[in-house]
Write an enzyme that holds these catalytic residues in place. Structure first.
Site, short mmCIF file in Angstrom:
data_model
loop_
_atom_site.label_atom_id
_atom_site.label_comp_id
_atom_site.label_asym_id
_atom_site.label_seq_id
_atom_site.Cartn_x
_atom_site.Cartn_y
_atom_site.Cartn_z
N CYS A 112 12.84 16.65 -28.07
CA CYS A 112 12.71 15.48 -27.21
C CYS A 112 12.98 14.20 -28.02
O CYS A 112 14.11 13.97 -28.42
CB CYS A 112 11.35 15.46 -26.51
SG CYS A 112 11.34 14.35 -25.07
N HIS A 212 11.10 20.59 -24.00
CA HIS A 212 9.94 20.92 -24.82
C HIS A 212 9.75 22.44 -24.90
O HIS A 212 8.99 23.01 -24.12
CB HIS A 212 8.68 20.26 -24.24
CG HIS A 212 8.61 18.80 -24.52
ND1 HIS A 212 7.94 18.29 -25.62
CD2 HIS A 212 9.14 17.74 -23.86
CE1 HIS A 212 8.06 16.96 -25.61
NE2 HIS A 212 8.77 16.62 -24.56
N GLU A 214 8.09 24.13 -26.95
CA GLU A 214 6.72 24.50 -27.31
C GLU A 214 5.84 24.69 -26.08
O GLU A 214 4.80 25.36 -26.14
CB GLU A 214 6.11 23.44 -28.25
CG GLU A 214 5.63 22.16 -27.60
CD GLU A 214 6.73 21.18 -27.22
OE1 GLU A 214 6.40 20.10 -26.71
OE2 GLU A 214 7.92 21.50 -27.45
#
Length: 238
Positions: A112, A212, A214
């Site tokens: 990001c 993202h 994660e």
């Protein structure tokens, strides 16, 4: 065998810690867990322009995490009304750290905001408010809630070798890539044409994604980073 050590850049932000209200160096724990799940040893890296080489000497790879908007002055633009939360100290520290990591060909995963740092660090610029270009806010429809959408991954890219031709992703960004930095190529788009990922094919592992990973279930990008970090460590020690 010791696990590869992967740095994760942090914010410095006010935090409530028991009876104390103090500035703290923080990053969402999902980054830490993603590295651990992928076989790496996470190490938090607070923003500092001092000791860049000393920091990198301790790492085998580095993740540039998400966060607030970059200072447009870094890429020669005046601020857009929607450009907010600029932290010049973090910007300068992460630009220096990323440029030094690239100079070592250290494995880098930029997420990001981190991918925007990657683009600016290599001479590119940003679209400061993506809705002005794509006509909607579906990349960040609700503050604090990830937007689910798909990306199309370019054939023949390192990212394509990891994710295949399509991937579901979770986004939360209102800015995008403008002019690409030197050596970078586009590796994924959203269905509205917005560039969602870049990479440097001349380097062992230098990927930047606007989404993202994660926050998702698929750890392929983290697993690939940790694997490449292990190879980097072994080569450095040999």
């Amino acid at each position: 065998m010791a696990r590869p050590v992967v740095g994760i850049t942090t914010y410095v932000t006010p935090a409530h810690l028991g009876a104390w209200d103090e500035e703290a160096a923080l990053v969402p724990a999902i980054y830490v867990r993603a590295v651990e799940r992928s076989g790496g040893r996470p190490l938090l890296v607070p923003p500092s322009e001092d000791g860049i080489d000393e920091t990198l000497d301790s790492l085998d790879g580095v993740i540039f995490s998400g966060g607030s908007d970059l200072d447009p002055e870094l890429y020669g633009q005046e601020p857009h009304p929607e450009t907010k939360g600029v932290v010049p100290e973090r910007d300068r520290a992460e630009l220096a750290l990323l440029q030094a990591a690239l100079a070592r060909d250290m494995p880098v995963l930029a997420i990001c905001r981190g991918s925007q740092i990657l683009n600016v660090a290599t001479g590119g610029d940003l679209l400061q408010h993506l809705p002005d270009d794509v006509g909607h806010d579906r990349h960040k429809h609700t503050p604090g809630v990830f937007a689910d959408h798909d990306v199309v991954v370019d054939e023949g890219t390192q990212l394509g070798g990891l994710l295949g031709a399509h991937a579901p992703v979770k986004s939360h960004h209102h800015q995008g890539f403008g002019r690409l930095g030197e050596g970078l190529r586009v590796s994924a788009h959203a269905d509205d044409g917005a560039v969602e990922a870049v990479e440097d094919p001349s380097r062992r592992f230098a990927l930047g994604v606007l989404w993202h990973p994660e926050a998702g279930e698929d750890m392929k990008l983290f697993e690939a980073l940790v694997e490449e970090a292990g190879r980097y460590r072994d080569e450095r020690r040999s």
